[in-house]
Design an enzyme around this catalytic site. Structure first.
Site, mmCIF file in Angstrom:
data_model
loop_
_atom_site.group_PDB
_atom_site.id
_atom_site.type_symbol
_atom_site.label_atom_id
_atom_site.label_comp_id
_atom_site.label_asym_id
_atom_site.label_seq_id
_atom_site.Cartn_x
_atom_site.Cartn_y
_atom_site.Cartn_z
ATOM 1 N N ASP A 10 0.878 -1.156 0.000
ATOM 2 C CA ASP A 10 0.000 0.000 0.000
ATOM 3 C C ASP A 10 0.928 1.222 0.000
ATOM 4 O OD1 ASP A 10 -2.370 1.605 0.449
ATOM 5 O OD2 ASP A 10 -1.588 1.863 2.481
ATOM 6 N N ASP A 58 -0.185 5.111 0.649
ATOM 7 C CA ASP A 58 -0.504 6.147 1.649
ATOM 8 C C ASP A 58 -0.456 5.558 3.063
ATOM 9 O OD1 ASP A 58 -1.152 8.122 -0.340
ATOM 10 O OD2 ASP A 58 -3.130 7.223 -0.580
ATOM 11 N N ARG A 107 -11.972 7.867 -2.797
ATOM 12 C CA ARG A 107 -12.305 9.265 -2.469
ATOM 13 C C ARG A 107 -13.802 9.448 -2.245
ATOM 14 N NH1 ARG A 107 -10.336 12.729 -7.129
ATOM 15 N NH2 ARG A 107 -8.504 11.457 -6.686
ATOM 16 N N SER A 143 -5.538 4.903 -4.421
ATOM 17 C CA SER A 143 -5.448 6.317 -4.798
ATOM 18 C C SER A 143 -5.274 6.535 -6.294
ATOM 19 C CB SER A 143 -4.276 6.968 -4.067
ATOM 20 O OG SER A 143 -4.082 8.275 -4.541
ATOM 21 N N ASN A 160 -3.916 9.274 -7.165
ATOM 22 C CA ASN A 160 -2.752 10.161 -7.162
ATOM 23 C C ASN A 160 -1.440 9.402 -6.964
ATOM 24 O OD1 ASN A 160 -3.993 12.916 -7.314
ATOM 25 N ND2 ASN A 160 -5.053 12.172 -5.492
ATOM 26 N N ASP A 185 -1.571 -0.432 6.091
ATOM 27 C CA ASP A 185 -1.840 0.308 7.333
ATOM 28 C C ASP A 185 -3.351 0.476 7.550
ATOM 29 O OD1 ASP A 185 -2.222 2.236 5.237
ATOM 30 O OD2 ASP A 185 -2.213 3.786 6.784
HETATM 31 C C1 BG6 Z 1 -6.023 5.498 -0.256
HETATM 32 C C2 BG6 Z 1 -6.127 6.257 1.036
HETATM 33 O O1 BG6 Z 1 -4.690 5.117 -0.458
HETATM 34 O O2 BG6 Z 1 -6.449 6.294 -1.351
HETATM 35 C C3 BG6 Z 1 -7.544 6.780 1.217
HETATM 36 O O3 BG6 Z 1 -5.794 5.411 2.125
HETATM 37 C C4 BG6 Z 1 -7.951 7.605 0.000
HETATM 38 O O4 BG6 Z 1 -7.622 7.533 2.396
HETATM 39 C C5 BG6 Z 1 -7.794 6.761 -1.264
HETATM 40 O O5 BG6 Z 1 -9.304 8.032 0.124
HETATM 41 C C6 BG6 Z 1 -8.140 7.538 -2.537
HETATM 42 O O6 BG6 Z 1 -7.163 8.525 -2.730
HETATM 43 P P1 BG6 Z 1 -7.211 9.653 -3.853
HETATM 44 O O7 BG6 Z 1 -5.786 10.181 -3.854
HETATM 45 O O8 BG6 Z 1 -7.561 8.980 -5.150
HETATM 46 O O9 BG6 Z 1 -8.219 10.665 -3.440
HETATM 47 MG MG MG Z 2 -2.754 3.166 3.481
#
Ligand code: BG6
Ligand code: MG
Length: 213
Positions: A10, A12, A50, A117, A119, A171
């Protein structure tokens, strides 16, 4: 652990402390909207997409929002979050992580990212981690976010490995559920460290080097 050939991380909250930046961005949206939001609620957002995160935050609010209003709030949050990502650099990688990843590669393990994510690629580029991973599977490649195992199953398939040949490092409790339901071995740290479904607890990220020799 003899069977293990790959490790899916993972991102984040495991490799980079972007979990704190997610929290800060959601907190400012919630405060502006007058919605109660604290770190306990925030822990439920770990690993989930998100829009699902926004739905969890809105549970504390009586006002019903249209899909367009929700999209607007999620976009505002993402804009704030991406502004904070711009300050990430190689120094933002969590303590001991880069050298541990290099050691695992030297030991012959195949490394991938399994993140919800959208991002993820930007974070990996800013922190100069991208080249350490053979595959990045993220929120842009999946239809179901954690706790669904899709992201890890796709990452394992991209490595050409079965779930039983891969360790997942997480996590998030939702991430541990995804890994275990997908048939992976799961190491948990941070908020998920004491979650009983995980196979092993990492008190520190570098403990991984003791388990995977
Ligand atoms: C995960 C995070 O990695 O990505 C979440 O733990 C988050 O908290 C999710 O909501 C989506 O992320 P993003 O960057 O696409 O908004
Ligand atoms: Mg995480």
């Amino acid at each position: 652990m003899e069977n293990i050939k790959g490790i899916i991380f993972d991102l984040d909250g495991v490799l980079v402390h972007t979990d704190e930046l997610h929290y800060q961005a959601w907190k400012s949206i919630a405060d502006k909207e007058g919605i109660f939001f604290d770190r306990t609620v925030n822990n439920r957002l770990r690993g989930v997409s998100r829009m699902e995160s926004l739905d969890i935050i809105l549970e504390k609010c009586d006002k019903t929002r249209s899909n367009a209003e929700k999209l607007h709030l999620a976009t505002q949050k993402n804009d704030l979050y991406r502004t904070s990502l711009a300050s990430l650099s190689a120094d933002s990688v969590a303590q001991g992580v880069r050298s541990a990843l290099l050691t695992l590669r030297e030991r012959g393990y195949r490394l991938a990212i399994g993140s919800s994510s959208k991002n993820a690629e930007g974070i990996l580029a800013n922190t100069q981690l991208r080249d350490l991973f053979e595959n990045v599977t993220d929120g842009n490649n999946i239809s179901h976010s954690k706790p669904h195992p899709e992201v890890f199953l796709k990452a394992a398939a991209a490595l050409g490995l079965s779930p039983a040949q891969c360790v997942v490092v997480e996590d998030a409790r939702a991430g541990v559920d995804a890994a275990i339901d997908g048939g992976f071995v799961c190491f948990a740290m941070g908020d998920a460290a004491d979650y009983p479904r995980a196979d092993h607890k990492l008190n520190d990220f570098t403990d991984i080097l003791e388990w995977l020799r």
